[in-house]
Write an enzyme that holds these catalytic residues in place. Structure first.
Site, mmCIF file in Angstrom:
data_model
loop_
_atom_site.group_PDB
_atom_site.id
_atom_site.type_symbol
_atom_site.label_atom_id
_atom_site.label_comp_id
_atom_site.label_asym_id
_atom_site.label_seq_id
_atom_site.Cartn_x
_atom_site.Cartn_y
_atom_site.Cartn_z
ATOM 1 N N HIS A 290 0.827 -1.202 0.000
ATOM 2 C CA HIS A 290 0.000 0.000 0.000
ATOM 3 C C HIS A 290 0.869 1.263 0.000
ATOM 4 O O HIS A 290 0.475 2.304 0.525
ATOM 5 C CB HIS A 290 -1.004 -0.021 1.171
ATOM 6 C CG HIS A 290 -2.035 -1.098 0.985
ATOM 7 N ND1 HIS A 290 -3.144 -0.923 0.197
ATOM 8 C CD2 HIS A 290 -2.074 -2.385 1.416
ATOM 9 C CE1 HIS A 290 -3.856 -2.052 0.188
ATOM 10 N NE2 HIS A 290 -3.214 -2.963 0.915
ATOM 11 N N ASP B 96 2.712 -4.150 -9.241
ATOM 12 C CA ASP B 96 2.586 -5.505 -9.791
ATOM 13 C C ASP B 96 3.106 -5.561 -11.224
ATOM 14 O O ASP B 96 3.878 -6.446 -11.599
ATOM 15 C CB ASP B 96 1.119 -5.968 -9.770
ATOM 16 C CG ASP B 96 0.508 -5.861 -8.393
ATOM 17 O OD1 ASP B 96 1.275 -5.769 -7.418
ATOM 18 O OD2 ASP B 96 -0.726 -5.862 -8.295
HETATM 19 C C1 GLA Z 1 -2.471 -4.806 -4.979
HETATM 20 C C2 GLA Z 1 -2.310 -3.702 -6.004
HETATM 21 C C3 GLA Z 1 -0.918 -3.090 -5.941
HETATM 22 C C4 GLA Z 1 -0.548 -2.697 -4.514
HETATM 23 C C5 GLA Z 1 -0.838 -3.848 -3.542
HETATM 24 C C6 GLA Z 1 -0.616 -3.453 -2.115
HETATM 25 O O1 GLA Z 1 -1.658 -5.885 -5.295
HETATM 26 O O2 GLA Z 1 -2.548 -4.202 -7.299
HETATM 27 O O3 GLA Z 1 -0.831 -1.990 -6.801
HETATM 28 O O4 GLA Z 1 -1.181 -1.529 -4.131
HETATM 29 O O5 GLA Z 1 -2.167 -4.321 -3.687
HETATM 30 O O6 GLA Z 1 0.711 -3.176 -1.907
#
Ligand code: GLA
Length: 382
Positions: free
Chosen positions: A40, A176
């Site tokens: 986050h 990601d």
């Molecule tokens: C999900 C979102 C990412 C990131 C994570 C928490 O995987 O796709 O962009 O915010 O949550 O770190």
């Protein structure tokens, strides 16, 4: 390497040939990712330390004359002709997401031929290992091959992120997509999510092993909690007159805490301290100081649990039991990983101790919840 994980591409090729009676002309294989630390933080312009792992999505495809874009995916048990012109006409779900993504890709490339494709995957779905981002990156990869046009890594990541925002309804950050696109063997990636720069950090397999333990609680980012967390972070940054929470030190935050309400203060504190932990973890990893890196993982879990409130009892139990095993039992550190509200924890453990630790954690989990978690011993991409 675990059986069946090595190469889903062969399976995708076979399935393509079986379905369409010819060999595919293009194959693309894309990994999932696990985040070692820094959750986050990405949508707050902050830092994260994800690692591309040896779980993959593969796409085998070939151009077709007419018939639109047809995607057959074992992952979602789906077979659909995608409405690339007007993706929103799909009720929702993976078809809308894939059609929307290809709609954006076509706009970026200026063209997109009709094609057929088969998708296979060894990335567990809904576990927080980025199966949906990997699916997007793989489909864009297919479009790149078919058009002969390549996007630079950051544009590609942003395109996939945009598809997730518009067509999946998740206002995700960029971690990601960048982790998957920039993944490299035996290394995690220290990401600066403000400028999308990434630096490789070695995670040597002879020093540490990674266990990803899936609680089986399926996490749904689109259920709104993720979006609410993001909004509160943005409000907190606004109230304090900074572009993003990334711009705050803990000292500044503490000195201005009376300008935020309790929830804003706690969310902001998580982001500010997590950014510090990510950078400290990367420095410790470079020195192979896994004991202190593990302590940061524990702190990260506690912060996500108490300040950001995205853990669930199943993840807390796994993290607490791993903490109880401790370094003497082979666990350096353990934390929930990814968006939270279900999904997995990641444990950093001593090589050779994986089986014993997995069995112990599974046993404790079973005792508490009456079922077994799924343990994946993952490595970086081959
Ligand atoms: C999900 C979102 C990412 C990131 C994570 C928490 O995987 O796709 O962009 O915010 O949550 O770190």
């Amino acid at each position: 390497m675990e059986a069946g994980q090595a190469d889903r591409t062969e399976l995708a090729k076979e399935q393509f040939a079986g379905l369409f009676g010819k060999k595919p002309s293009v194959t693309v294989q894309v990994p999932g990712r696990v985040n070692l630390i820094g959750d986050h933080t990405d949508y707050n312009d902050g830092f994260a330390l994800p690692m591309a792992i040896n779980r993959y999505i593969s796409v085998a495809g070939a151009p077709s004359s007419g018939g639109g874009v047809r995607v057959v995916s074992e992952t979602v048990s789906g077979d659909a002709i995608l409405n690339v012109d007007t993706p929103m006409k799909h009720p929702s779900g993976w078809e809308r997401y894939a059609a929307g993504l290809l709609h954006l890709a076509r706009a970026a490339f200026g063209e997109l031929p009709d094609f057929k494709a088969v998708v296979t995957s060894s990335i567990p779905k809904g576990a927080g290992l980025s199966s949906s981002a990997a699916f997007a990156v793989a489909l864009v990869g297919m479009a790149e091959h078919l058009t002969g046009i390549s996007l630079d890594p950051i544009s590609k990541a942003r395109l996939c992120q945009k598809a997730e925002h518009i067509y999946a309804g998740v206002p995700c950050g960029i971690m990601d997509q960048l982790a998957i696109i920039n993944g490299c063997r035996d290394h995690a990636i220290l990401l600066d999510c403000r400028n999308c720069k990434s630096v490789h950090v070695p995670i040597p397999t002879d020093e540490v092993s990674l266990l990803v333990i899936d609680s089986g609680v399926e996490r749904a980012l689109s259920d709104g909690v993720y979006a609410v967390r993001r909004k509160i972070c943005e409000q907190a940054a606004d109230c304090l007159g900074v572009g993003a929470l990334r711009d705050l030190s803990l000292e500044t935050l503490n000195s201005q805490s009376d300008r935020l309400d309790d929830e804003q203060n706690r969310r902001a504190r998580h982001v500010v301290t997590e950014n510090e932990r990510v950078q400290a973890f990367a420095a410790l990893a470079r020195e192979s100081d896994w004991i202190n890196a593990g302590i940061l993982m524990r702190e990260s879990h506690v912060s996500l649990r108490d300040d950001f409130e995205v853990s669930v009892p199943e993840l807390d139990l796994l993290a607490d039991e791993a903490e109880a095993i401790g370094t003497s039992g082979g666990v350096y550190g353990c934390r929930m990983t990814g968006g939270g509200l279900g999904g997995c924890v990641i444990a950093l453990v001593k090589p050779g101790a994986e089986k014993r630790i997995s069995a112990k954690l599974a046993n404790r989990f079973d005792y508490a919840f009456g079922r077994l978690p799924t343990v994946h011993h993952v490595r970086g991409i081959e």
